[in-house]
Scaffold this active site. Structure first.
Site, PDB file in Angstrom:
ATOM      1  N   HIS A 112       0.873  -1.194   0.000  1.00 30.20           N
ATOM      2  CA  HIS A 112       0.000   0.000   0.000  1.00 30.20           C
ATOM      3  C   HIS A 112       0.901   1.232   0.000  1.00 30.20           C
ATOM      4  CE1 HIS A 112      -3.872   2.075   1.686  1.00 30.20           C
ATOM      5  NE2 HIS A 112      -3.108   2.965   1.069  1.00 30.20           N
TER       6      HIS A 112
ATOM      7  N   ASP B 276       1.818   3.963   2.884  1.00 26.76           N
ATOM      8  CA  ASP B 276       0.788   4.821   2.287  1.00 26.76           C
ATOM      9  C   ASP B 276       1.417   5.994   1.514  1.00 26.76           C
ATOM     10  OD1 ASP B 276      -1.811   5.409   1.629  1.00 26.76           O
ATOM     11  OD2 ASP B 276      -2.430   6.084   3.608  1.00 26.76           O
ATOM     12  N   ASP B 277       1.750   7.054   2.217  1.00 21.59           N
ATOM     13  CA  ASP B 277       2.350   8.255   1.594  1.00 21.59           C
ATOM     14  C   ASP B 277       3.522   8.686   2.469  1.00 21.59           C
ATOM     15  OD1 ASP B 277       0.191   9.024  -0.541  1.00 21.59           O
ATOM     16  OD2 ASP B 277      -0.908   8.560   1.294  1.00 21.59           O
TER      17      ASP B 277
ATOM     18  N   HIS C 158      -9.579   1.352  -1.379  1.00 21.87           N
ATOM     19  CA  HIS C 158      -9.491   1.942  -0.045  1.00 21.87           C
ATOM     20  C   HIS C 158     -10.914   1.903   0.530  1.00 21.87           C
ATOM     21  CE1 HIS C 158      -5.662   3.430  -1.410  1.00 21.87           C
ATOM     22  NE2 HIS C 158      -5.472   4.214  -0.359  1.00 21.87           N
TER      23      HIS C 158
ATOM     24  N   HIS D 288       1.368   4.921  -2.355  1.00 21.94           N
ATOM     25  CA  HIS D 288       1.018   5.814  -3.468  1.00 21.94           C
ATOM     26  C   HIS D 288       2.317   6.448  -3.938  1.00 21.94           C
ATOM     27  CE1 HIS D 288      -3.338   5.694  -2.433  1.00 21.94           C
ATOM     28  NE2 HIS D 288      -2.836   5.430  -1.233  1.00 21.94           N
TER      29      HIS D 288
ATOM     30  N   GLU E 279     -11.266   3.581   5.855  1.00 20.67           N
ATOM     31  CA  GLU E 279     -10.208   4.431   6.419  1.00 20.67           C
ATOM     32  C   GLU E 279     -10.907   5.501   7.268  1.00 20.67           C
ATOM     33  OE1 GLU E 279      -7.998   6.725   3.524  1.00 20.67           O
ATOM     34  OE2 GLU E 279      -6.349   7.145   4.910  1.00 20.67           O
TER      35      GLU E 279
END
Ligand code: HPA
Ligand code: ZN
Length: 337
Positions: free
Chosen positions: A16, A277-278, A196, A18, A199
């Protein structure tokens, strides 16, 4: 072996991530200057100071602004390459990476520019580092079904480079069912569906993603824990959940990492995995996520091993590659003991 060493050294997959969320402030400034893009930040410190988020939307506003510096094929290469170099150093051997083409095509950057820059980097990482990869193209859920269909059409012309389709961006008010027809077409075209869900959105969004989008992996999924029948369903299915502890903390999905439900997920029998994630926006790459959550929850050696193993089990590698990756992982753990 101490736990920090185990986390750093064990082979692992990231499921996961991005790619636009790996844009570090230094590279953002460099690309802004290279491409003559004006940012509302004067310095790298200004950029870092903008990374205070109360919710997902706060983050997304800054994230879309940040990606405005990405214009050319080499920008996408530089972005992905910087991430892959870090993954090589963190003993990540396989990555499944989201990209957001609509965040670029809406600014006049062609789909081919995005995809070719990214695949240049992922091909080089396989050659130079032995890191394998799969790309997952996300639809921005705050945009329309029609725009998602247009994006899917692009993906259909380069199927060999894109493994799956996902759903990201602003969750509340944009339920999975909005994209039921797009996902049906994507599945017919051979793309593996993920989304997603849960969340910020309610557990019913997770159920919808399962029943209407027929997803094969749940991204985040935290709020599924509010529904015991759903937890049992996910655990019984063996489906993986891609959990992102530092993201959850920074977006206030959990008040504190000590309250993170990761152990509850494992205890419920869910194939939970740890991901970043980021990472540029949330303060850490995948190993930092393992370390932070292990610290906060007091995870055991066995739990960390389970999470590392799950990262391969929950991947979309083919059966032979998965068997080999899990065998390599088990071998590492045996030798480390
Ligand atoms: N959630 C939704 N959309 C996103 C995220 C996220 O964590 N990161 C990048 N786009
Ligand atoms: Zn995400």
């Amino acid at each position: 072996m101490n736990l920090a060493r185990l986390i750093a050294d064990m082979p692992k997959a990231e499921l996961h991530l991005h790619i636009e969320g790996t844009l570090e402030p230094e590279l953002m400034m460099q690309l802004a200057s290279r491409n003559q893009v004006t940012l509302p930040y004067a310095t790298v410190e200004d950029i870092r100071q903008a990374y205070e988020f109360n919710c997902l939307q706060d983050f997304l506003d800054v994230y879309y602004l940040g990606m405005s510096v990405l214009l050319k094929r080499e920008d996408f290469f530089d972005l992905a390459w910087a991430y892959l170099e870090k993954m090589a150093a963190q003993n990540v051997t396989h990555v499944e990476v989201f990209f957001d083409p609509q965040g670029h095509t809406s600014r006049g950057v062609s789909f081919d520019t995005v995809l070719s820059g990214l695949t240049d980097a992922f091909d080089k990482a396989r050659r130079d580092f032995g890191i394998s990869s799969k790309l997952i193209m996300c639809f921005l859920r705050h945009l329309s079904e029609e725009e998602a269909f247009d994006t899917l059409e692009h993906a259909c012309s380069c199927k060999s480079h894109i493994h799956g389709v996902g759903l990201d961006s602003s969750e509340n008010g944009h339920p999975p069912s909005k994209f039921r027809r797009v996902f049906a077409e994507a599945r017919d075209q051979g793309f593996t569906p993920v989304a997603h869900a849960g969340e910020e959105g309610p557990p019913s969004y997770v159920t919808e993603a399962l029943d209407e989008l027929h997803i094969e992996r749940i991204d985040h999924g935290n709020r599924a824990l509010e529904d015991p029948a759903l937890v049992k369903r996910i655990a019984d299915s063996g489906m993986a959940m891609t959990v992102c502890p530092l993201s959850n903390k920074r977006l206030q999905v959990v008040p504190d990492l000590a309250d993170h439900p990761l152990r509850l997920m494992l205890n419920a029998g869910i194939c939970a995995t740890v991901n970043s994630d980021d990472p540029s926006y949330f303060g850490g790459y995948v190993n930092d996520n393992y370390l932070a959550v292990a610290d906060a929850l007091g995870l055991t050696h066995a739990e960390i091993v389970q999470l590392g193993r799950n990262s391969f089990i929950g991947s979309f590698m083919n059966d032979a590659d998965k068997r080999a990756a899990v065998a390599h992982f088990d071998d590492f753990v045996d030798k480390a003991n």
